[in-house]
Design a protein around this motif. Structure first.
Motif, PDB file in Angstrom:
ATOM      1  N   UNK A 197      89.056  60.433  29.687  1.00 38.81           N
ATOM      2  CA  UNK A 197      90.446  60.540  29.260  1.00 38.81           C
ATOM      3  C   UNK A 197      91.096  59.171  29.164  1.00 38.81           C
ATOM      4  N   UNK A 198      90.860  58.336  30.184  1.00 38.76           N
ATOM      5  CA  UNK A 198      91.529  57.037  30.243  1.00 38.76           C
ATOM      6  C   UNK A 198      91.133  56.160  29.057  1.00 38.76           C
ATOM      7  N   UNK A 199      89.799  56.079  28.815  1.00 36.96           N
ATOM      8  CA  UNK A 199      89.363  55.225  27.707  1.00 36.96           C
ATOM      9  C   UNK A 199      89.936  55.721  26.390  1.00 36.96           C
ATOM     10  N   UNK A 200      90.029  57.043  26.255  1.00 39.05           N
ATOM     11  CA  UNK A 200      90.519  57.601  24.999  1.00 39.05           C
ATOM     12  C   UNK A 200      91.991  57.247  24.787  1.00 39.05           C
ATOM     13  N   UNK A 201      92.798  57.536  25.816  1.00 37.37           N
ATOM     14  CA  UNK A 201      94.229  57.217  25.722  1.00 37.37           C
ATOM     15  C   UNK A 201      94.418  55.728  25.483  1.00 37.37           C
ATOM     16  N   UNK A 202      93.656  54.931  26.244  1.00 38.58           N
ATOM     17  CA  UNK A 202      93.813  53.479  26.123  1.00 38.58           C
ATOM     18  C   UNK A 202      93.511  53.029  24.701  1.00 38.58           C
ATOM     19  N   UNK A 203      92.411  53.543  24.131  1.00 38.53           N
ATOM     20  CA  UNK A 203      92.054  53.058  22.800  1.00 38.53           C
ATOM     21  C   UNK A 203      93.061  53.543  21.756  1.00 38.53           C
ATOM     22  N   UNK A 204      93.524  54.778  21.904  1.00 37.00           N
ATOM     23  CA  UNK A 204      94.514  55.267  20.924  1.00 37.00           C
ATOM     24  C   UNK A 204      95.778  54.417  20.965  1.00 37.00           C
ATOM     25  N   UNK A 205      96.289  54.190  22.195  1.00 33.46           N
ATOM     26  CA  UNK A 205      97.535  53.436  22.307  1.00 33.46           C
ATOM     27  C   UNK A 205      97.360  51.988  21.853  1.00 33.46           C
ATOM     28  N   UNK A 206      96.272  51.374  22.335  1.00 32.28           N
ATOM     29  CA  UNK A 206      96.060  49.968  21.978  1.00 32.28           C
ATOM     30  C   UNK A 206      95.914  49.803  20.470  1.00 32.28           C
ATOM     31  N   UNK A 207      95.058  50.657  19.905  1.00 30.43           N
ATOM     32  CA  UNK A 207      94.822  50.532  18.469  1.00 30.43           C
ATOM     33  C   UNK A 207      96.092  50.805  17.686  1.00 30.43           C
ATOM     34  N   UNK A 208      96.858  51.809  18.148  1.00 27.32           N
ATOM     35  CA  UNK A 208      98.120  52.111  17.479  1.00 27.32           C
ATOM     36  C   UNK A 208      99.035  50.901  17.487  1.00 27.32           C
ATOM     37  N   UNK A 209      99.131  50.276  18.638  1.00 25.69           N
ATOM     38  CA  UNK A 209      99.996  49.106  18.767  1.00 25.69           C
ATOM     39  C   UNK A 209      99.551  47.989  17.845  1.00 25.69           C
ATOM     40  N   UNK A 210      98.253  47.716  17.881  1.00 23.16           N
ATOM     41  CA  UNK A 210      97.740  46.620  17.050  1.00 23.16           C
ATOM     42  C   UNK A 210      97.967  46.907  15.568  1.00 23.16           C
ATOM     43  N   UNK A 211      97.757  48.169  15.202  1.00 22.51           N
ATOM     44  CA  UNK A 211      97.960  48.518  13.787  1.00 22.51           C
ATOM     45  C   UNK A 211      99.408  48.337  13.370  1.00 22.51           C
ATOM     46  N   UNK A 212     100.318  48.762  14.259  1.00 17.87           N
ATOM     47  CA  UNK A 212     101.731  48.606  13.915  1.00 17.87           C
ATOM     48  C   UNK A 212     102.105  47.138  13.763  1.00 17.87           C
ATOM     49  N   UNK A 213     101.623  46.326  14.682  1.00 17.69           N
ATOM     50  CA  UNK A 213     101.927  44.890  14.575  1.00 17.69           C
ATOM     51  C   UNK A 213     101.375  44.342  13.268  1.00 17.69           C
TER      52      UNK A 213
END
Ligand code: UDP
Ligand code: MG
Length: 333
Positions: A266-282
């Motif tokens: 769960x942790x890796x999944x949430x982390x990757x979704x949030x991180x990737x989302x953030x990077x994409x938005x930037x």
């Protein structure tokens, strides 16, 4: 030799008269001493107070006072380029703030350096009297911007207070871009440059037009407005993340083959979704920032609109920047 001092003014009633007097006092004496003629060009950047009245009065009293008044507030960058565009026939041009934060006493020295052969004479201030937090942030910012922007070097404490030779002014005018980041443009045109230092002066009267938010936006402008390096960094970032993900996937695959499927994650999944989302938005933000700039450039709007002036309109034909056939000074320091 003709020297012009350009002074952008926005709501400077509180101090403008003092600035006019001071400039005249210093330049009257120095013009005689060093043998040149001078005038003062004030750019009223759509002030809402009595700035324009002071200017008109001063112009009526003294023929060295010239002014240019905008139809609304266009910002200091516009005021500066307007000043330059109207001054391409002067031998040397000095840009100075209206609030006496740039000591006019330095101007004679700058002109001396110009006569020696320098094309840009820059006054550099130290940061005495500023809060430690602000000093620290500024230092960090300059580190960052010099890392990003490779074609030029920006130096802390160097602002718009400087003297420019005629060809330096013409070079600046020849850069027709709408989004102007002067700190960068000044450095970009090059030429032999002399830097002289002065002590930081706090504002005497009136108030600074910079808020924290406008400073932050200015900082971002500096990062984005110079080249496409931020876009390049996105590619590097994307490739690095892709590489790391690939390694991680290979590891997961081998792990699954050896030990069977383990469900928790769960942790890796949430982390990757949030991180990737953030990077994409930037990343999208950065791309958008460039598109926004293209949008403004293609519109080809004027950088300012003049409603009144007692100087001649600049000619529209392209300027030539004459070559010299020898180099008087070379800045190898
Ligand atoms: N200025 C201007 N247009 C603006 C804001 C400022 O022409 O929209 C002028 C202002 O009158 C002053 C100079 O730019 O002569 C520097 O402004 P300020 O003192 O507010 O900036 P700071 O010295 O704090 O950097
Ligand atoms: Mg100021």
């Amino acid at each position: 030799m003709k020297v012009r001092v350009i002074v952008p003014c926005y709501n400077e009633t509180a101090i403008l008269q003092r600035t006019i007097d001071k400039l005249q006092e210093i330049l009257d004496i120095d013009a005689q001493k060093q043998g040149y003629t001078y005038d003062l060009l004030f750019i009223d950047d759509g002030s809402k107070d009595t700035t324009i009245d002071i200017l008109q009065q001063a112009a009526a009293q003294s023929s060295v006072v010239k002014f240019l008044s905008f139809s609304r507030n266009f910002g200091k960058e516009s005021a500066m380029i307007a000043g330059f565009e109207h001054s391409v026939d002067c031998d040397a041009v000095v840009m100075i703030d209206a609030d006496l934060q740039h000591p006019p006493e330095l101007i004679p020295e700058m002109i001396k350096a110009y006569v020696e052969g320098y094309d840009q004479v820059i006054a550099k201030r130290n940061r005495d009297g500023e809060s430690a937090a602000r000093k620290w942030m500024t230092r960090l910012y300059y580190k960052m911007i010099n890392y990003w922007v490779e074609d030029i070097e920006l130096i802390d404490g160097i602002g718009d207070f400087r003297l420019l030779s005629q060809r330096a002014v013409r070079s600046l005018v020849s850069m027709g871009e709408y989004n102007r980041f002067s700190k960068g443009l000044f450095a970009w045109i090059g030429y032999n440059t002399k830097i002289m230092s002065y002590d930081n002066v706090l504002r005497d009267a009136g108030e600074s037009k910079w808020s924290f938010k406008s400073l932050l936006n200015y900082a971002i402008d500096g990062l984005i407005s110079f080249n496409n390096k931020p876009l390049r960094m996105m590619i590097y970032l994307g490739v690095s993340i892709f590489g790391l993900s690939l390694l991680y996937l290979i590891y997961l695959l081998i792990d699954t083959l050896l030990h069977g499927i383990a469900v928790p994650g769960y942790l890796t999944m949430i982390a990757s979704i949030l991180l990737m989302g953030g990077i994409q938005l930037i990343s999208i933000g950065i791309v958008g920032e460039y598109i926004g700039r293209i949008y403004y450039e293609v519109k080809q709007r004027p950088k300012y609109i003049v409603r009144a002036a007692n100087v001649a309109q600049p000619k529209k034909e392209p300027l030539d920047i004459p070559y010299t056939n020898h180099i008087q000074l070379d800045d190898k320091e």
